[in-house]
Write a protein that holds these residues in place. Structure first.
Motif, short mmCIF file in Angstrom:
data_model
loop_
_atom_site.label_atom_id
_atom_site.label_comp_id
_atom_site.label_asym_id
_atom_site.label_seq_id
_atom_site.Cartn_x
_atom_site.Cartn_y
_atom_site.Cartn_z
N LEU A 91 1.00 -1.22 -0.10
CA LEU A 91 0.02 0.00 0.10
C LEU A 91 0.83 1.28 0.08
N SER A 92 2.11 1.40 0.31
CA SER A 92 2.80 2.40 0.30
C SER A 92 4.19 1.90 -0.35
N GLU A 93 5.29 3.06 -0.90
CA GLU A 93 6.47 2.77 -1.22
C GLU A 93 7.32 2.53 0.02
N ASP A 94 7.13 2.74 1.11
CA ASP A 94 8.05 2.27 2.21
C ASP A 94 7.84 1.00 2.80
N GLY A 95 6.95 0.13 2.35
CA GLY A 95 6.77 -1.38 2.34
C GLY A 95 5.49 -1.66 3.36
N ILE A 96 4.48 -1.03 3.30
CA ILE A 96 3.20 -1.08 4.19
C ILE A 96 2.42 -2.22 3.49
N VAL A 97 2.14 -3.25 4.10
CA VAL A 97 1.34 -4.22 3.23
C VAL A 97 0.17 -4.91 4.13
N VAL A 98 -0.85 -5.14 3.45
CA VAL A 98 -2.27 -5.50 3.90
C VAL A 98 -2.41 -6.98 3.65
N SER A 99 -3.03 -7.80 4.50
CA SER A 99 -3.46 -9.22 4.32
C SER A 99 -4.42 -9.45 5.09
N ASP A 140 13.84 -3.74 5.57
CA ASP A 140 14.83 -3.24 4.90
C ASP A 140 14.09 -3.13 3.41
N ALA A 141 13.03 -2.54 3.33
CA ALA A 141 12.51 -2.46 2.05
C ALA A 141 12.68 -1.00 1.52
N GLY A 142 13.21 -1.15 0.03
CA GLY A 142 13.42 0.03 -0.65
C GLY A 142 12.20 0.64 -1.09
N GLU A 143 12.24 1.32 -2.35
CA GLU A 143 10.81 1.87 -2.88
C GLU A 143 10.18 0.83 -3.44
N MET A 144 9.02 0.61 -3.07
CA MET A 144 8.10 -0.61 -3.37
C MET A 144 7.09 -0.22 -4.29
N PRO A 145 6.71 -0.92 -5.35
CA PRO A 145 5.47 -0.62 -5.93
C PRO A 145 4.17 -0.67 -5.16
N PHE A 146 3.11 0.08 -5.41
CA PHE A 146 1.93 0.04 -4.54
C PHE A 146 0.93 0.33 -5.12
N LEU A 147 -0.39 -0.23 -4.75
CA LEU A 147 -1.62 0.08 -5.18
C LEU A 147 -2.23 1.21 -4.44
N PRO A 148 -2.76 2.28 -5.06
CA PRO A 148 -3.44 3.40 -4.26
C PRO A 148 -4.90 3.03 -3.86
N SER A 208 -6.78 -15.27 -0.47
CA SER A 208 -6.79 -14.43 0.70
C SER A 208 -5.84 -13.50 1.04
N GLY A 209 -6.36 -12.33 1.26
CA GLY A 209 -5.53 -11.15 1.40
C GLY A 209 -5.04 -10.23 0.29
N GLY A 210 -5.37 -11.07 -0.99
CA GLY A 210 -5.14 -10.54 -2.54
C GLY A 210 -6.22 -9.16 -2.65
N ALA A 211 -5.76 -8.60 -3.96
CA ALA A 211 -6.32 -7.52 -4.20
C ALA A 211 -7.54 -7.58 -5.03
N LEU A 212 -8.49 -6.75 -4.82
CA LEU A 212 -9.67 -6.72 -5.68
C LEU A 212 -9.47 -5.16 -6.23
N ILE A 213 -9.32 -4.89 -7.50
CA ILE A 213 -8.87 -3.60 -8.20
C ILE A 213 -10.12 -3.12 -9.22
N ASP A 214 -10.15 -2.04 -9.30
CA ASP A 214 -11.20 -0.98 -10.27
C ASP A 214 -10.36 -1.29 -11.75
N VAL A 215 -10.81 -0.78 -12.62
CA VAL A 215 -10.33 -0.56 -13.95
C VAL A 215 -9.18 0.11 -14.22
N LYS A 216 -9.02 1.33 -13.08
CA LYS A 216 -8.13 2.10 -13.17
C LYS A 216 -6.69 1.48 -12.04
N GLY A 217 -6.82 0.43 -11.88
CA GLY A 217 -5.91 -0.14 -10.87
C GLY A 217 -5.86 0.16 -9.59
N ARG A 218 -6.98 0.83 -8.94
CA ARG A 218 -6.92 1.22 -7.51
C ARG A 218 -7.72 -0.03 -6.73
N LEU A 219 -7.21 -0.13 -5.48
CA LEU A 219 -7.56 -1.10 -4.58
C LEU A 219 -9.03 -0.54 -3.79
#
Length: 460
Positions: A91-99, A140-148, A208-219
């Protein structure tokens, strides 16, 4: 023949760039119908696979047996390692993850694997079994890809969605569908209770814990469960809305270890057709207030037993889980605008979102080694204790918070409200140890459990 030649000339004259367009997210319905590939390519790097391990104590086959339970209480109770597999969303480039909590809850070792093969260790910042959500932090996460995040209150039935996860451990998989329902409450399996987005995008174990996204790639939601008879996907899946995910992230960043919900201090029930007719209402909707705690913020705002709560902050509520969801999304320390009916007339009130009060003090006590039931932990019931143990209103008396090893053997459970010991009333936590000693060697404990009465007899 001339027409064919002209087409050939036109194609030949077309610039090379027009023949190989740059990949991009589809923006129109026509483009979406052609391919989800650009959207998938953009979103999948932020969806991760999660491998979690935890040590659990195996249960003795003689546990609970009145004849062999004590004789073989140590038989078979050896620790074993339990593995779980699921998905998560960065969820953020500093490595915050939701599950999901059921994926990583109580795990001792969590490994997060990105779709490019990179692996990270992770720790749980905040988790909640009831909401089935957990927030992790990659080490020790660097710049992570994330979903808005997209506000899930803007989602509509019929929208195209993609479910991304790791079903059955086969690797990252994408399935498509639509939002097939909103405001689904009380329908998810397991411990999760609340409000869900329903989708027909195929969801299977491991999603479980995966993403449900819309057609613009938003969570818009976190996939949590399916409705199934066979164990496979039947096209009815549930996702936890992103609005609640946002609250979890906010509390995790604020340093909370446990998710704190606003306290309603009431019991309620959905307004069905019969209740609606008896109250002289129109269409059956809203939540009827059946009981109110004296310290309830709703009582403080002027609401009474028999009033019908219609919406919270402009969002309709038709079940108690929906109402709790709306309050949780609003968050502690804020004020919610409540619309309700009083004697059939519409009213509005502003209700403070507060934590369950610690008034009166809980007066926690744990019986020592010399007691009849050593290790038995007790507390005086107040709103905070009642919320922790999910006790019904009204909440008063002395409750078991931990039965301890001896209390467990005689049948005591957390949440048991002690009423009497050998016929003598239990009024304070300090009474219990003294009354147990006076009652020995033949002891009878009368208690309330889940609204029913239980009587436990034992000899010391």
């Amino acid at each position: 023949m001339l027409r064919i030649c002209l087409v050939a000339l036109s194609l030949a004259a077309a610039p090379l760039a027009a023949q190989t367009p740059e990949p991009r997210v589809p923006e129109s319905q026509a483009e979406i119908s052609l391919s989800f590939a650009p959207l998938v390519k953009e979103a999948t790097p932020a969806v991760v696979n999660i491998y979690a391990r935890r040590v659990v104590q195996s249960r003795s086959p003689f546990a609970g047996d009145p004849l062999f339970g004590n004789l073989f209480r140590d038989f078979g109770g050896r620790p074993r390692v339990q593995n779980s597999l699921g998905s998560g969303v960065i969820l953020s480039e500093d490595g915050i993850v939701v599950s999901n909590y059921h994926v990583v809850g109580q795990a001792t070792d969590i490994r997060v694997v990105l779709n490019n093969g990179a692996e990270y260790e992770a720790s749980v910042l905040i988790g909640d079994e009831e909401a089935d959500l957990a927030i992790l932090k990659l080490e020790d996460a660097g710049e992570m890809p994330f979903l808005p995040l997209r506000d899930s209150d803007t989602v509509e039935v019929g929208e195209l969605v993609l479910a991304i996860g790791n079903p059955f451990g086969v690797g990252q998989t994408v399935s498509s569908g639509i939002v097939s329902g909103l405001a689904r409450s009380g329908t998810a399996t397991g411990n999760a209770r609340g409000y869900f987005i329903q989708t027909d995008a195929p969801i299977n174990p491991g999603n479980s814990g995966g993403a449900l996204i819309d057609v613009k790639g938003r969570l818009i939601g976190v996939n949590t469960s399916i409705l199934t008879r066979s164990g496979g996907s039947n096209g009815i899946g549930f996702a936890i809305p992103s609005a609640l995910v946002a609250q979890f992230v906010d509390q995790a960043r604020a340093g909370n270890d446990d998710f704190e919900r606003p306290w309603a201090g009431m019991t309620g029930q959905p307004v069905n057709a019969d209740i609606s007719e008896s109250l002289g209402l129109g269409l059956p909707n809203g939540v009827l207030i059946a009981d109110l705690h004296p310290q309830s913020p709703f009582a403080e705002a002027g609401l009474e037993v028999g009033d019908v709560v219609l919406d919270v902050d402009g969002q309709p509520v038709n079940t108690p889980p929906e109402m709790l969801f709306r309050m949780s999304v609003r968050g502690l320390g804020h004020v919610a605008r409540i619309r309700y009916l009083h004697d059939g007339a519409p009213q509005e009130a502003k209700v403070e979102m507060i934590a369950a009060p610690e008034t009166p003090p809980r007066e926690a006590v744990t019986l020592d080694e010399d007691a009849v039931l050593p290790g038995l932990a007790l507390a005086r019931i107040n709103p905070a204790v009642g919320a922790e143990l999910n006790l019904p209103l009204p909440d008063d008396g002395v409750v078991v918070t931990d039965p301890g090893p001896y209390g467990t053997r005689i049948g005591l459970r957390p949440g048991d409200v002690l009423r009497a010991i050998n016929g003598r009333a239990v009024e304070k936590t300090g009474d219990v140890g003294r009354l147990l000693k006076r009652a020995a060697p033949r002891v009878r404990i009368d208690a309330l459990r889940g609204g029913g009465r239980v009587s436990l007899r034992f000899r010391t």
